[in-house]
Design an enzyme around this catalytic site. Structure first.
Site, PDB file in Angstrom:
ATOM      1  N   TYR A 168       0.840  -1.198   0.000  1.00 39.09           N
ATOM      2  CA  TYR A 168       0.000   0.000   0.000  1.00 39.09           C
ATOM      3  C   TYR A 168       0.872   1.244   0.000  1.00 39.09           C
ATOM      4  O   TYR A 168       1.833   1.316   0.748  1.00 39.09           O
ATOM      5  CB  TYR A 168      -0.927   0.030   1.227  1.00 39.09           C
ATOM      6  CG  TYR A 168      -2.378  -0.036   0.802  1.00 39.09           C
ATOM      7  CD1 TYR A 168      -2.982   1.070   0.205  1.00 39.09           C
ATOM      8  CD2 TYR A 168      -3.119  -1.198   0.941  1.00 39.09           C
ATOM      9  CE1 TYR A 168      -4.283   1.012  -0.242  1.00 39.09           C
ATOM     10  CE2 TYR A 168      -4.428  -1.270   0.507  1.00 39.09           C
ATOM     11  CZ  TYR A 168      -5.006  -0.147  -0.093  1.00 39.09           C
ATOM     12  OH  TYR A 168      -6.286  -0.218  -0.538  1.00 39.09           O
ATOM     13  N   GLU A 195      -0.509   4.846  -0.564  1.00 37.08           N
ATOM     14  CA  GLU A 195      -1.296   6.062  -0.827  1.00 37.08           C
ATOM     15  C   GLU A 195      -0.411   7.295  -0.687  1.00 37.08           C
ATOM     16  O   GLU A 195       0.390   7.393   0.238  1.00 37.08           O
ATOM     17  CB  GLU A 195      -2.471   6.143   0.159  1.00 37.08           C
ATOM     18  CG  GLU A 195      -3.606   5.224  -0.231  1.00 37.08           C
ATOM     19  CD  GLU A 195      -4.797   5.333   0.712  1.00 37.08           C
ATOM     20  OE1 GLU A 195      -4.746   6.122   1.668  1.00 37.08           O
ATOM     21  OE2 GLU A 195      -5.776   4.608   0.486  1.00 37.08           O
ATOM     22  N   ASP A 211      -6.647  13.242 -25.391  1.00 35.62           N
ATOM     23  CA  ASP A 211      -6.748  11.858 -24.930  1.00 35.62           C
ATOM     24  C   ASP A 211      -6.138  10.976 -26.023  1.00 35.62           C
ATOM     25  O   ASP A 211      -6.783  10.669 -27.018  1.00 35.62           O
ATOM     26  CB  ASP A 211      -8.205  11.499 -24.670  1.00 35.62           C
ATOM     27  CG  ASP A 211      -8.365  10.087 -24.110  1.00 35.62           C
ATOM     28  OD1 ASP A 211      -7.372   9.318 -24.153  1.00 35.62           O
ATOM     29  OD2 ASP A 211      -9.461   9.748 -23.636  1.00 35.62           O
ATOM     30  N   THR A 260      -4.028   5.838 -21.885  1.00 36.77           N
ATOM     31  CA  THR A 260      -3.876   4.516 -21.308  1.00 36.77           C
ATOM     32  C   THR A 260      -2.451   4.061 -21.622  1.00 36.77           C
ATOM     33  O   THR A 260      -1.761   4.653 -22.451  1.00 36.77           O
ATOM     34  CB  THR A 260      -4.862   3.505 -21.929  1.00 36.77           C
ATOM     35  OG1 THR A 260      -4.647   3.478 -23.336  1.00 36.77           O
ATOM     36  CG2 THR A 260      -6.308   3.885 -21.644  1.00 36.77           C
ATOM     37  N   LYS A 274      -2.438   0.182 -24.937  1.00 31.33           N
ATOM     38  CA  LYS A 274      -2.840   0.044 -26.333  1.00 31.33           C
ATOM     39  C   LYS A 274      -1.574   0.065 -27.195  1.00 31.33           C
ATOM     40  O   LYS A 274      -0.745  -0.824 -27.032  1.00 31.33           O
ATOM     41  CB  LYS A 274      -3.892   1.107 -26.663  1.00 31.33           C
ATOM     42  CG  LYS A 274      -5.150   0.920 -25.785  1.00 31.33           C
ATOM     43  CD  LYS A 274      -6.240   1.945 -25.997  1.00 31.33           C
ATOM     44  CE  LYS A 274      -7.367   1.710 -24.994  1.00 31.33           C
ATOM     45  NZ  LYS A 274      -8.423   2.741 -25.082  1.00 31.33           N
ATOM     46  N   ARG A 278      -2.219  -2.830 -18.307  1.00 25.89           N
ATOM     47  CA  ARG A 278      -3.449  -2.026 -18.223  1.00 25.89           C
ATOM     48  C   ARG A 278      -3.247  -0.963 -17.174  1.00 25.89           C
ATOM     49  O   ARG A 278      -2.988  -1.257 -16.015  1.00 25.89           O
ATOM     50  CB  ARG A 278      -4.622  -2.913 -17.812  1.00 25.89           C
ATOM     51  CG  ARG A 278      -4.926  -3.996 -18.788  1.00 25.89           C
ATOM     52  CD  ARG A 278      -6.334  -4.502 -18.581  1.00 25.89           C
ATOM     53  NE  ARG A 278      -7.244  -3.727 -19.391  1.00 25.89           N
ATOM     54  CZ  ARG A 278      -7.453  -3.982 -20.679  1.00 25.89           C
ATOM     55  NH1 ARG A 278      -6.831  -4.963 -21.282  1.00 25.89           N
ATOM     56  NH2 ARG A 278      -8.300  -3.251 -21.363  1.00 25.89           N
TER      57      ARG A 278
HETATM   58  C1  LIG Z   1      -9.449   3.103 -24.265  1.00 25.29           C
HETATM   59  C2  LIG Z   1      -9.774   4.522 -24.079  1.00 25.29           C
HETATM   60  C3  LIG Z   1     -10.122   5.057 -22.820  1.00 25.29           C
HETATM   61  C4  LIG Z   1     -10.470   4.194 -21.634  1.00 25.29           C
HETATM   62  O1  LIG Z   1      -9.530   3.381 -21.154  1.00 25.29           O
HETATM   63  P1  LIG Z   1      -9.905   2.186 -20.157  1.00 25.29           P
HETATM   64  O2  LIG Z   1      -8.572   1.745 -19.715  1.00 25.29           O
HETATM   65  O3  LIG Z   1     -10.675   1.178 -20.927  1.00 25.29           O
HETATM   66  O4  LIG Z   1     -10.701   2.772 -19.032  1.00 25.29           O
HETATM   67  C5  LIG Z   1     -10.281   6.425 -22.709  1.00 25.29           C
HETATM   68  N1  LIG Z   1     -10.137   7.226 -23.772  1.00 25.29           N
HETATM   69  C6  LIG Z   1      -9.842   6.752 -24.993  1.00 25.29           C
HETATM   70  C7  LIG Z   1      -9.701   7.692 -26.132  1.00 25.29           C
HETATM   71  C8  LIG Z   1      -9.674   5.388 -25.200  1.00 25.29           C
HETATM   72  O5  LIG Z   1      -9.408   4.930 -26.414  1.00 25.29           O
END
Ligand SMILES: *Cc1c(COP(=O)(O)O)cnc(C)c1O
Length: 426
Positions: free
Chosen positions: A56, A58, A205, A231, A234, A240
Protein backbone atom coordinates in the site's frame (compact mmCIF):
# COMPACT_ATOMS: atom_id res chain seq x y z
CA UNK A 1 2.28 -22.94 -22.71
CA UNK A 2 1.88 -19.61 -20.93
CA UNK A 3 5.17 -17.72 -20.43
CA UNK A 4 6.22 -17.21 -17.69
CA UNK A 5 5.03 -20.67 -16.63
CA UNK A 6 2.26 -20.81 -14.01
CA UNK A 7 2.94 -24.05 -12.06
CA UNK A 8 1.68 -22.74 -8.69
CA UNK A 9 -1.52 -21.49 -10.20
CA UNK A 10 -2.02 -24.82 -11.96
CA UNK A 11 -1.75 -26.61 -8.59
CA UNK A 12 -3.74 -24.16 -6.50
CA UNK A 13 -6.51 -23.41 -8.95
CA UNK A 14 -6.68 -25.65 -12.01
CA UNK A 15 -9.88 -23.94 -13.17
CA UNK A 16 -8.29 -20.53 -13.50
CA UNK A 17 -4.97 -21.93 -14.72
CA UNK A 18 -6.80 -23.84 -17.43
CA UNK A 19 -8.56 -20.70 -18.59
CA UNK A 20 -5.30 -18.71 -18.60
CA UNK A 21 -3.64 -21.42 -20.70
CA UNK A 22 -6.61 -21.49 -23.06
CA UNK A 23 -6.50 -17.71 -23.40
CA UNK A 24 -2.77 -17.77 -24.19
CA UNK A 25 -3.42 -20.34 -26.91
CA UNK A 26 -6.34 -18.32 -28.24
CA UNK A 27 -4.13 -15.22 -28.46
CA UNK A 28 -1.52 -17.31 -30.30
CA UNK A 29 -3.95 -18.70 -32.86
CA UNK A 30 -5.91 -15.56 -33.79
CA UNK A 31 -5.13 -12.61 -35.99
CA UNK A 32 -5.83 -10.08 -33.26
CA UNK A 33 -7.09 -6.89 -34.87
CA UNK A 34 -8.86 -5.26 -31.91
CA UNK A 35 -7.47 -1.73 -32.21
CA UNK A 36 -7.05 -1.20 -28.46
CA UNK A 37 -5.19 -4.45 -27.78
CA UNK A 38 -1.61 -5.62 -27.99
CA UNK A 39 0.84 -8.23 -26.68
CA UNK A 40 3.02 -6.99 -23.80
CA UNK A 41 6.61 -8.18 -23.47
CA UNK A 42 7.59 -10.98 -21.08
CA UNK A 43 9.32 -8.31 -18.95
CA UNK A 44 6.10 -6.31 -18.60
CA UNK A 45 4.20 -9.52 -17.79
CA UNK A 46 6.73 -10.43 -15.11
CA UNK A 47 6.58 -6.97 -13.53
CA UNK A 48 2.79 -7.18 -13.18
CA UNK A 49 3.12 -10.52 -11.37
CA UNK A 50 5.45 -9.41 -8.58
CA UNK A 51 5.22 -8.85 -4.80
CA UNK A 52 4.66 -5.16 -5.48
CA UNK A 53 0.98 -6.13 -5.53
CA UNK A 54 1.29 -6.65 -1.73
CA UNK A 55 2.09 -3.00 -0.98
CA UNK A 56 0.00 0.00 0.00
CA UNK A 57 1.42 3.39 -0.89
CA UNK A 58 -1.30 6.06 -0.83
CA UNK A 59 0.24 9.42 -1.61
CA UNK A 60 3.20 10.27 -3.83
CA UNK A 61 6.92 9.47 -3.57
CA UNK A 62 8.32 11.12 -0.42
CA UNK A 63 4.78 11.98 0.81
CA UNK A 64 3.12 8.66 1.63
CA UNK A 65 0.57 7.70 4.26
CA UNK A 66 2.12 4.26 4.86
CA UNK A 67 5.60 3.15 5.93
CA UNK A 68 7.90 0.83 3.98
CA UNK A 69 8.21 2.78 0.74
CA UNK A 70 11.98 2.22 0.35
CA UNK A 71 11.48 0.35 -2.92
CA UNK A 72 8.11 1.56 -4.11
CA UNK A 73 9.12 5.23 -4.14
CA UNK A 74 12.01 4.65 -6.55
CA UNK A 75 9.76 2.47 -8.74
CA UNK A 76 7.21 5.26 -9.11
CA UNK A 77 9.93 7.91 -9.59
CA UNK A 78 11.45 5.82 -12.40
CA UNK A 79 8.06 5.54 -14.09
CA UNK A 80 7.43 9.28 -13.76
CA UNK A 81 10.91 10.25 -14.99
CA UNK A 82 10.67 7.89 -17.95
CA UNK A 83 7.26 9.24 -18.91
CA UNK A 84 8.55 12.81 -18.74
CA UNK A 85 11.61 11.99 -20.83
CA UNK A 86 9.78 9.86 -23.42
CA UNK A 87 6.97 12.33 -24.09
CA UNK A 88 8.88 15.51 -23.27
CA UNK A 89 6.40 16.73 -20.66
CA UNK A 90 6.90 18.74 -17.47
CA UNK A 91 4.69 16.60 -15.29
CA UNK A 92 3.48 12.99 -15.25
CA UNK A 93 1.15 11.11 -12.91
CA UNK A 94 1.33 7.34 -13.40
CA UNK A 95 -1.28 6.34 -10.80
CA UNK A 96 -4.64 6.36 -12.66
CA UNK A 97 -6.06 2.84 -12.63
CA UNK A 98 -7.14 3.02 -16.27
CA UNK A 99 -8.17 5.45 -18.99
CA UNK A 100 -11.71 6.12 -17.77
CA UNK A 101 -10.64 6.97 -14.18
CA UNK A 102 -7.83 9.13 -15.60
CA UNK A 103 -10.38 11.18 -17.51
CA UNK A 104 -12.65 11.39 -14.47
CA UNK A 105 -9.68 12.84 -12.57
CA UNK A 106 -9.32 15.50 -15.29
CA UNK A 107 -12.94 16.55 -14.76
CA UNK A 108 -12.38 16.65 -11.01
CA UNK A 109 -9.31 18.84 -11.51
CA UNK A 110 -10.84 21.42 -13.84
CA UNK A 111 -14.66 21.40 -13.70
CA UNK A 112 -17.62 21.51 -11.31
CA UNK A 113 -20.75 19.42 -11.75
CA UNK A 114 -23.03 21.18 -14.22
CA UNK A 115 -20.18 22.90 -16.07
CA UNK A 116 -20.03 22.71 -19.83
CA UNK A 117 -17.51 20.30 -21.35
CA UNK A 118 -16.94 19.28 -24.95
CA UNK A 119 -15.75 16.20 -26.79
CA UNK A 120 -16.24 14.19 -29.94
CA UNK A 121 -19.57 12.30 -29.93
CA UNK A 122 -19.19 8.57 -29.24
CA UNK A 123 -20.84 7.45 -32.52
CA UNK A 124 -18.41 9.74 -34.40
CA UNK A 125 -15.34 8.11 -32.87
CA UNK A 126 -15.10 9.82 -29.48
CA UNK A 127 -14.87 7.99 -26.15
CA UNK A 128 -17.65 7.38 -23.62
CA UNK A 129 -15.79 9.51 -21.08
CA UNK A 130 -15.76 12.56 -23.37
CA UNK A 131 -19.34 13.46 -22.42
CA UNK A 132 -21.49 10.61 -23.71
CA UNK A 133 -24.90 10.45 -22.00
CA UNK A 134 -24.53 7.08 -20.22
CA UNK A 135 -21.15 7.99 -18.70
CA UNK A 136 -20.59 10.07 -15.55
CA UNK A 137 -19.07 12.70 -17.86
CA UNK A 138 -22.42 13.04 -19.64
CA UNK A 139 -24.57 12.77 -16.51
CA UNK A 140 -22.70 15.24 -14.28
CA UNK A 141 -21.72 17.85 -16.88
CA UNK A 142 -23.42 19.77 -19.65
CA UNK A 143 -21.77 17.86 -22.47
CA UNK A 144 -21.50 19.42 -25.91
CA UNK A 145 -20.49 17.02 -28.68
CA UNK A 146 -18.84 17.62 -32.03
CA UNK A 147 -18.94 15.40 -35.11
CA UNK A 148 -16.98 14.45 -38.19
CA UNK A 149 -17.74 15.88 -41.62
CA UNK A 150 -20.56 14.07 -43.40
CA UNK A 151 -19.36 14.68 -46.96
CA UNK A 152 -16.83 16.45 -49.13
CA UNK A 153 -13.13 15.66 -49.45
CA UNK A 154 -12.74 15.59 -45.64
CA UNK A 155 -15.71 13.26 -45.00
CA UNK A 156 -15.15 11.18 -41.88
CA UNK A 157 -12.62 13.65 -40.42
CA UNK A 158 -13.19 15.85 -37.34
CA UNK A 159 -15.22 18.93 -38.27
CA UNK A 160 -13.00 21.69 -36.89
CA UNK A 161 -15.34 24.44 -38.09
CA UNK A 162 -18.05 22.90 -35.93
CA UNK A 163 -15.60 22.53 -33.02
CA UNK A 164 -14.76 26.27 -33.21
CA UNK A 165 -18.40 27.34 -33.58
CA UNK A 166 -19.55 25.20 -30.65
CA UNK A 167 -16.62 26.21 -28.45
CA UNK A 168 -17.18 29.94 -28.99
CA UNK A 169 -20.92 29.59 -28.41
CA UNK A 170 -20.88 27.21 -25.45
CA UNK A 171 -17.58 28.26 -23.76
CA UNK A 172 -16.74 24.81 -22.34
CA UNK A 173 -14.34 24.49 -19.39
CA UNK A 174 -12.68 21.51 -21.07
CA UNK A 175 -12.28 20.42 -24.67
CA UNK A 176 -11.30 16.81 -25.34
CA UNK A 177 -9.64 15.85 -28.59
CA UNK A 178 -8.83 12.26 -29.49
CA UNK A 179 -11.04 9.22 -29.31
CA UNK A 180 -11.48 5.54 -29.83
CA UNK A 181 -12.31 5.14 -33.53
CA UNK A 182 -10.35 7.91 -35.26
CA UNK A 183 -8.37 6.67 -38.28
CA UNK A 184 -6.78 10.04 -39.04
CA UNK A 185 -4.08 12.31 -37.58
CA UNK A 186 -5.40 14.57 -34.82
CA UNK A 187 -4.72 18.24 -35.55
CA UNK A 188 -3.46 19.30 -32.12
CA UNK A 189 -2.40 22.84 -33.21
CA UNK A 190 -5.92 23.54 -34.55
CA UNK A 191 -7.58 22.28 -31.37
CA UNK A 192 -5.13 24.36 -29.28
CA UNK A 193 -6.04 27.51 -31.17
CA UNK A 194 -9.76 26.88 -30.63
CA UNK A 195 -9.19 26.16 -26.93
CA UNK A 196 -7.23 29.39 -26.57
CA UNK A 197 -9.88 31.44 -28.38
CA UNK A 198 -12.65 30.02 -26.22
CA UNK A 199 -10.77 29.96 -22.90
CA UNK A 200 -10.97 26.18 -22.46
CA UNK A 201 -8.44 23.73 -21.08
CA UNK A 202 -7.43 21.39 -23.91
CA UNK A 203 -7.17 17.70 -23.06
CA UNK A 204 -5.57 15.41 -25.63
CA UNK A 205 -6.75 11.86 -24.93
CA UNK A 206 -4.13 9.88 -26.83
CA UNK A 207 -5.02 6.47 -25.36
CA UNK A 208 -5.01 4.81 -28.77
CA UNK A 209 -1.99 6.53 -30.30
CA UNK A 210 0.39 7.00 -27.34
CA UNK A 211 2.79 4.39 -28.73
CA UNK A 212 2.75 6.03 -32.15
CA UNK A 213 3.54 9.40 -30.53
CA UNK A 214 6.33 7.87 -28.43
CA UNK A 215 7.80 6.27 -31.53
CA UNK A 216 7.51 9.39 -33.66
CA UNK A 217 4.81 7.97 -35.97
CA UNK A 218 2.13 10.52 -35.01
CA UNK A 219 2.58 14.23 -34.12
CA UNK A 220 2.83 14.97 -30.40
CA UNK A 221 0.27 17.06 -28.48
CA UNK A 222 3.05 18.43 -26.26
CA UNK A 223 3.15 22.21 -26.50
CA UNK A 224 -0.50 22.28 -27.63
CA UNK A 225 -2.57 20.39 -25.05
CA UNK A 226 -2.71 21.55 -21.42
CA UNK A 227 -3.33 17.99 -20.28
CA UNK A 228 -2.53 14.69 -21.98
CA UNK A 229 -4.44 11.61 -20.92
CA UNK A 230 -3.42 8.16 -22.05
CA UNK A 231 -3.88 4.52 -21.31
CA UNK A 232 -0.69 2.49 -21.19
CA UNK A 233 -1.94 -0.76 -22.73
CA UNK A 234 -2.84 0.04 -26.33
CA UNK A 235 -0.16 1.01 -28.86
CA UNK A 236 2.15 1.92 -25.95
CA UNK A 237 2.27 -1.82 -25.19
CA UNK A 238 2.36 -1.65 -21.40
CA UNK A 239 0.17 -3.10 -18.66
CA UNK A 240 -3.45 -2.03 -18.22
CA UNK A 241 -3.17 1.40 -16.67
CA UNK A 242 -3.08 5.08 -17.50
CA UNK A 243 -1.11 8.29 -17.12
CA UNK A 244 -1.94 11.97 -16.97
CA UNK A 245 0.69 14.38 -18.24
CA UNK A 246 0.66 18.17 -18.17
CA UNK A 247 2.56 21.39 -17.99
CA UNK A 248 4.03 22.25 -14.57
CA UNK A 249 1.19 24.76 -14.12
CA UNK A 250 -1.42 22.02 -13.79
CA UNK A 251 0.70 19.47 -11.90
CA UNK A 252 -0.81 20.04 -8.45
CA UNK A 253 -4.40 20.07 -9.70
CA UNK A 254 -3.87 16.77 -11.54
CA UNK A 255 -2.11 15.07 -8.65
CA UNK A 256 -4.73 16.16 -6.09
CA UNK A 257 -7.53 14.98 -8.36
CA UNK A 258 -6.04 11.48 -8.80
CA UNK A 259 -5.24 11.16 -5.08
CA UNK A 260 -6.96 11.89 -2.75
CA UNK A 261 -9.68 13.16 -5.09
CA UNK A 262 -10.61 9.96 -6.85
CA UNK A 263 -8.42 6.99 -5.96
CA UNK A 264 -6.89 5.23 -2.99
CA UNK A 265 -3.63 3.31 -3.14
CA UNK A 266 -1.85 3.10 -6.48
CA UNK A 267 -1.30 -0.34 -8.02
CA UNK A 268 2.46 -0.54 -7.53
CA UNK A 269 2.89 -3.72 -9.61
CA UNK A 270 1.24 -1.89 -12.49
CA UNK A 271 3.42 1.18 -11.90
CA UNK A 272 6.49 -1.06 -12.17
CA UNK A 273 5.22 -2.57 -15.40
CA UNK A 274 4.48 0.91 -16.78
CA UNK A 275 8.08 1.87 -15.99
CA UNK A 276 9.31 -1.21 -17.89
CA UNK A 277 7.06 -0.44 -20.87
CA UNK A 278 8.26 3.18 -20.96
CA UNK A 279 11.86 2.00 -20.99
CA UNK A 280 11.05 -0.32 -23.89
CA UNK A 281 9.22 2.49 -25.68
CA UNK A 282 12.29 4.73 -25.56
CA UNK A 283 14.37 2.38 -27.75
CA UNK A 284 15.00 2.66 -31.48
CA UNK A 285 13.39 -0.80 -31.86
CA UNK A 286 10.15 0.63 -30.50
CA UNK A 287 10.31 3.58 -32.87
CA UNK A 288 10.66 1.12 -35.76
CA UNK A 289 7.73 -0.82 -34.30
CA UNK A 290 5.53 2.31 -34.20
CA UNK A 291 6.29 3.09 -37.85
CA UNK A 292 5.66 -0.53 -38.82
CA UNK A 293 2.22 -0.42 -37.15
CA UNK A 294 1.30 2.45 -39.48
CA UNK A 295 2.85 0.76 -42.54
CA UNK A 296 0.80 -2.37 -41.79
CA UNK A 297 -2.40 -0.36 -41.31
CA UNK A 298 -1.89 1.51 -44.59
CA UNK A 299 -1.18 -1.74 -46.44
CA UNK A 300 -4.24 -3.42 -44.91
CA UNK A 301 -6.43 -0.39 -45.74
CA UNK A 302 -5.18 -0.42 -49.33
CA UNK A 303 -5.86 -4.16 -49.65
CA UNK A 304 -9.38 -3.75 -48.21
CA UNK A 305 -10.14 -0.87 -50.61
CA UNK A 306 -9.01 -3.07 -53.52
CA UNK A 307 -11.54 -5.67 -52.38
CA UNK A 308 -14.40 -3.17 -52.42
CA UNK A 309 -14.55 -2.30 -48.72
CA UNK A 310 -15.81 1.15 -47.74
CA UNK A 311 -13.43 2.76 -45.23
CA UNK A 312 -14.47 5.74 -43.12
CA UNK A 313 -12.40 8.74 -44.29
CA UNK A 314 -11.14 6.57 -47.16
CA UNK A 315 -8.14 5.10 -45.33
CA UNK A 316 -5.88 5.58 -42.33
CA UNK A 317 -2.96 7.66 -41.01
CA UNK A 318 -2.44 5.59 -37.89
CA UNK A 319 -3.02 2.05 -36.57
CA UNK A 320 -6.79 2.06 -36.99
CA UNK A 321 -9.25 1.28 -39.79
CA UNK A 322 -13.00 1.80 -39.56
CA UNK A 323 -14.99 -0.20 -42.12
CA UNK A 324 -18.60 0.51 -43.15
CA UNK A 325 -20.01 -2.89 -44.18
CA UNK A 326 -23.32 -1.57 -45.52
CA UNK A 327 -22.30 -2.21 -49.14
CA UNK A 328 -21.24 -5.79 -48.29
CA UNK A 329 -24.77 -6.72 -47.24
CA UNK A 330 -23.91 -7.71 -43.68
CA UNK A 331 -24.06 -5.76 -40.40
CA UNK A 332 -21.11 -5.25 -38.07
CA UNK A 333 -22.13 -7.67 -35.36
CA UNK A 334 -22.71 -10.83 -37.45
CA UNK A 335 -19.58 -9.97 -39.45
CA UNK A 336 -17.47 -9.65 -36.30
CA UNK A 337 -18.83 -12.95 -34.98
CA UNK A 338 -18.10 -14.71 -38.27
CA UNK A 339 -14.62 -13.23 -38.46
CA UNK A 340 -13.88 -14.46 -34.95
CA UNK A 341 -14.85 -17.99 -35.99
CA UNK A 342 -12.52 -17.52 -38.98
CA UNK A 343 -9.64 -16.71 -36.60
CA UNK A 344 -9.75 -12.96 -37.14
CA UNK A 345 -10.64 -11.05 -34.00
CA UNK A 346 -12.02 -7.51 -34.14
CA UNK A 347 -15.00 -5.57 -32.81
CA UNK A 348 -18.23 -4.31 -34.30
CA UNK A 349 -18.42 -0.53 -34.23
CA UNK A 350 -20.69 2.34 -35.17
CA UNK A 351 -19.67 4.33 -38.21
CA UNK A 352 -20.34 8.10 -38.36
CA UNK A 353 -24.04 8.87 -39.01
CA UNK A 354 -24.82 5.17 -38.55
CA UNK A 355 -28.49 4.48 -39.28
CA UNK A 356 -28.30 1.31 -37.16
CA UNK A 357 -28.27 0.96 -33.34
CA UNK A 358 -24.98 1.10 -31.31
CA UNK A 359 -25.46 -2.51 -30.15
CA UNK A 360 -26.01 -3.63 -33.75
CA UNK A 361 -24.10 -1.13 -35.90
CA UNK A 362 -22.98 -1.03 -39.52
CA UNK A 363 -19.22 -1.29 -39.12
CA UNK A 364 -16.20 -3.04 -37.74
CA UNK A 365 -13.01 -1.52 -36.32
CA UNK A 366 -9.54 -2.94 -36.94
CA UNK A 367 -6.07 -2.09 -35.66
CA UNK A 368 -2.58 -3.35 -36.41
CA UNK A 369 -0.73 -2.87 -33.09
CA UNK A 370 -0.94 -6.51 -31.95
CA UNK A 371 -0.17 -8.19 -35.28
CA UNK A 372 2.81 -5.86 -35.71
CA UNK A 373 4.15 -7.05 -32.35
CA UNK A 374 3.84 -10.61 -33.71
CA UNK A 375 6.12 -9.58 -36.58
CA UNK A 376 3.57 -9.51 -39.41
CA UNK A 377 4.66 -7.22 -42.25
CA UNK A 378 2.89 -5.20 -45.00
CA UNK A 379 3.39 -7.96 -47.64
CA UNK A 380 1.05 -10.18 -45.59
CA UNK A 381 -1.78 -7.65 -45.44
CA UNK A 382 -3.37 -8.63 -48.79
CA UNK A 383 -3.65 -12.17 -47.43
CA UNK A 384 -5.41 -10.94 -44.30
CA UNK A 385 -7.68 -8.72 -46.41
CA UNK A 386 -8.54 -11.78 -48.54
CA UNK A 387 -9.51 -13.74 -45.44
CA UNK A 388 -11.59 -10.81 -44.16
CA UNK A 389 -13.30 -10.58 -47.55
CA UNK A 390 -14.01 -14.34 -47.69
CA UNK A 391 -15.25 -14.38 -44.10
CA UNK A 392 -17.59 -11.43 -44.67
CA UNK A 393 -19.01 -13.20 -47.72
CA UNK A 394 -19.35 -16.40 -45.70
CA UNK A 395 -21.12 -14.41 -42.97
CA UNK A 396 -23.67 -13.15 -45.47
CA UNK A 397 -24.29 -16.78 -46.54
CA UNK A 398 -23.98 -18.23 -42.99
CA UNK A 399 -21.37 -20.65 -44.32
CA UNK A 400 -19.65 -21.93 -41.15
CA UNK A 401 -17.56 -24.52 -43.00
CA UNK A 402 -15.90 -21.74 -45.00
CA UNK A 403 -15.16 -19.86 -41.77
CA UNK A 404 -13.55 -22.93 -40.19
CA UNK A 405 -11.45 -23.37 -43.32
CA UNK A 406 -10.13 -19.82 -43.01
CA UNK A 407 -9.38 -20.34 -39.30
CA UNK A 408 -7.18 -23.32 -40.20
CA UNK A 409 -5.22 -21.22 -42.71
CA UNK A 410 -4.86 -18.43 -40.12
CA UNK A 411 -3.44 -20.86 -37.54
CA UNK A 412 -0.98 -22.18 -40.10
CA UNK A 413 0.33 -18.72 -40.95
CA UNK A 414 0.58 -17.55 -37.34
CA UNK A 415 2.50 -20.63 -36.20
CA UNK A 416 5.58 -18.96 -37.70
CA UNK A 417 5.11 -15.73 -35.71
CA UNK A 418 6.02 -16.04 -32.04
CA UNK A 419 3.95 -14.38 -29.37
CA UNK A 420 5.36 -12.94 -26.13
CA UNK A 421 3.57 -14.72 -23.29
CA UNK A 422 3.34 -18.08 -25.04
CA UNK A 423 5.84 -20.78 -25.92
CA UNK A 424 4.86 -23.67 -28.10
CA UNK A 425 5.62 -26.97 -26.39
CA UNK A 426 6.64 -29.95 -28.49
C1 LIG B 1 -9.45 3.10 -24.26
C2 LIG B 1 -9.77 4.52 -24.08
C3 LIG B 1 -10.12 5.06 -22.82
C4 LIG B 1 -10.47 4.19 -21.63
O1 LIG B 1 -9.53 3.38 -21.15
P1 LIG B 1 -9.90 2.19 -20.16
O2 LIG B 1 -8.57 1.74 -19.72
O3 LIG B 1 -10.67 1.18 -20.93
O4 LIG B 1 -10.70 2.77 -19.03
C5 LIG B 1 -10.28 6.43 -22.71
N1 LIG B 1 -10.14 7.23 -23.77
C6 LIG B 1 -9.84 6.75 -24.99
C7 LIG B 1 -9.70 7.69 -26.13
C8 LIG B 1 -9.67 5.39 -25.20
O5 LIG B 1 -9.41 4.93 -26.41
Amino acid sequence: MHQPAIPHLALADPDIAGLVEAEARRQFEKVRLIASENYVSPAVLEATGTVLTNKYSEGYPGRRYYEGQQNVDPVELLAVDRAKALFGVEHANVQPYSGAPANLAVYLAFAQPGDTIMGMALPMGGHLTHGWSVSASGKWFNAVRYSVRADGPDAGRADLDEVRELALKERPKLIFCGGTAIPRTIDFPAFAEIARESGAVLVADVAHIAGLIAGGAHPSPVGYADVISTTTHKTLRGPRGAMLMSTAEHATAIDKAVFPGLQGGPHDHTTAAIAVALREASTSEFSAYAHQIVANAKALAEALLERGFDLVSGGTDNHLILVDLTGKGVAGKPAARALDRAGIELNYNTVPFDPRKPFDPSGVRLGTAAITTRGLTPELMPRIADWIDQAVQAAAKEDDAALDGIAAQVRELLAAYPMPGWAQTP
